[in-house]
Write a protein that holds these residues in place. Structure first.
Motif, short mmCIF file in Angstrom:
data_model
loop_
_atom_site.label_atom_id
_atom_site.label_comp_id
_atom_site.label_asym_id
_atom_site.label_seq_id
_atom_site.Cartn_x
_atom_site.Cartn_y
_atom_site.Cartn_z
N VAL A 1 0.87 -1.17 0.00
CA VAL A 1 0.00 0.00 0.00
C VAL A 1 0.91 1.23 0.00
N VAL A 2 0.81 2.06 -1.06
CA VAL A 2 1.69 3.23 -1.15
C VAL A 2 0.98 4.52 -0.75
N GLU A 3 -0.36 4.56 -0.83
CA GLU A 3 -1.12 5.73 -0.40
C GLU A 3 -2.45 5.27 0.16
N SER A 4 -2.91 5.95 1.18
CA SER A 4 -4.22 5.68 1.76
C SER A 4 -4.56 6.78 2.75
N PRO A 5 -5.84 7.14 2.86
CA PRO A 5 -6.24 8.10 3.89
C PRO A 5 -6.00 7.54 5.29
N ASN A 6 -5.95 6.21 5.41
CA ASN A 6 -5.67 5.54 6.68
C ASN A 6 -4.16 5.33 6.77
N ALA A 7 -3.48 6.15 7.56
CA ALA A 7 -2.02 6.09 7.66
C ALA A 7 -1.52 4.73 8.14
N ASP A 8 -2.34 3.98 8.87
CA ASP A 8 -1.93 2.66 9.34
C ASP A 8 -1.72 1.67 8.19
N LEU A 9 -2.36 1.92 7.05
CA LEU A 9 -2.24 1.00 5.92
C LEU A 9 -1.02 1.29 5.06
N VAL A 10 -0.55 2.53 5.05
CA VAL A 10 0.58 2.90 4.20
C VAL A 10 1.82 2.10 4.62
N GLY A 11 2.43 1.45 3.64
CA GLY A 11 3.60 0.63 3.91
C GLY A 11 3.29 -0.83 4.15
N LEU A 12 2.01 -1.15 4.34
CA LEU A 12 1.61 -2.54 4.54
C LEU A 12 1.93 -3.32 3.27
N GLY A 13 2.61 -4.42 3.41
CA GLY A 13 2.97 -5.20 2.23
C GLY A 13 2.97 -6.68 2.51
N GLY A 14 2.89 -7.44 1.44
CA GLY A 14 2.90 -8.89 1.55
C GLY A 14 2.44 -9.49 0.24
N VAL A 15 1.80 -10.64 0.34
CA VAL A 15 1.32 -11.35 -0.84
C VAL A 15 -0.21 -11.36 -0.80
N VAL A 16 -0.83 -11.09 -1.96
CA VAL A 16 -2.29 -11.13 -2.05
C VAL A 16 -2.72 -12.59 -1.87
N VAL A 17 -3.48 -12.84 -0.81
CA VAL A 17 -3.96 -14.18 -0.50
C VAL A 17 -5.31 -14.43 -1.18
N ASP A 18 -6.16 -13.40 -1.18
CA ASP A 18 -7.50 -13.52 -1.74
C ASP A 18 -8.02 -12.11 -1.98
N GLU A 19 -9.13 -12.01 -2.68
CA GLU A 19 -9.76 -10.71 -2.85
C GLU A 19 -11.26 -10.88 -2.92
N THR A 20 -11.95 -9.82 -2.51
CA THR A 20 -13.40 -9.74 -2.62
C THR A 20 -13.70 -8.55 -3.52
N THR A 21 -14.96 -8.23 -3.67
CA THR A 21 -15.33 -7.09 -4.50
C THR A 21 -14.65 -5.81 -4.02
N ASN A 22 -14.60 -5.61 -2.72
CA ASN A 22 -14.11 -4.34 -2.18
C ASN A 22 -12.80 -4.41 -1.42
N THR A 23 -12.24 -5.59 -1.22
CA THR A 23 -11.02 -5.69 -0.41
C THR A 23 -9.99 -6.64 -1.01
N LEU A 24 -8.74 -6.40 -0.62
CA LEU A 24 -7.66 -7.36 -0.87
C LEU A 24 -7.27 -7.94 0.48
N LEU A 25 -7.06 -9.24 0.52
CA LEU A 25 -6.56 -9.89 1.73
C LEU A 25 -5.08 -10.11 1.51
N VAL A 26 -4.27 -9.46 2.34
CA VAL A 26 -2.82 -9.47 2.17
C VAL A 26 -2.18 -10.27 3.30
N GLY A 27 -1.43 -11.30 2.92
CA GLY A 27 -0.70 -12.09 3.90
C GLY A 27 0.59 -11.38 4.26
N THR A 28 0.75 -11.04 5.53
CA THR A 28 1.95 -10.35 6.01
C THR A 28 2.62 -11.24 7.06
N GLY A 29 3.76 -10.81 7.53
CA GLY A 29 4.43 -11.55 8.59
C GLY A 29 3.64 -11.57 9.89
N ALA A 30 2.70 -10.62 10.03
CA ALA A 30 1.88 -10.52 11.24
C ALA A 30 0.47 -11.08 11.04
#
Length: 93
Positions: free
Chosen positions: A18-47
């Motif tokens: 995630v390189v930009e978002s109004p939610n500062a907690d999401l910026v920098g979140l990275g990993g592998v896309v595990v799944d997706e829905t119409t409105n979301t991406l599910l990202v597998g991270t180390g946490a």
């Protein structure tokens, strides 16, 4: 898959950040896309798996060949099966 057609392909398995978002907690979140829905991406991270709203973020995807592609999340808002079956050349499909 190439940078131009990325929004029309399956995203599961791609590296994403995630390189930009109004939610500062999401910026920098990275990993592998595990799944997706119409409105979301599910990202597998180390946490664990994190759910990221597509419309509220700009993503940087890394393709298998190492190319990086930045995509506005609003372009990805659609049912995954519907988005991938679109063959039109419009940048919105």
């Amino acid at each position: 898959m190439n940078p131009t057609t990325l929004p029309r392909h399956e995203l599961a398995g791609l590296r994403v950040e995630v390189v930009e978002s109004p939610n500062a907690d999401l910026v920098g979140l990275g990993g592998v896309v595990v799944d997706e829905t119409t409105n979301t991406l599910l990202v597998g991270t180390g946490a664990g798996t994190k759910q990221v709203p597509k419309a509220a973020a700009t993503f940087r995807f890394t393709l298998d060949d190492g190319q990086q592609v930045i995509v506005e999340g609003e372009r990805l808002v659609a049912r995954p099966a519907r988005r991938t079956e679109t063959t039109a050349t419009s940048k919105w499909r």
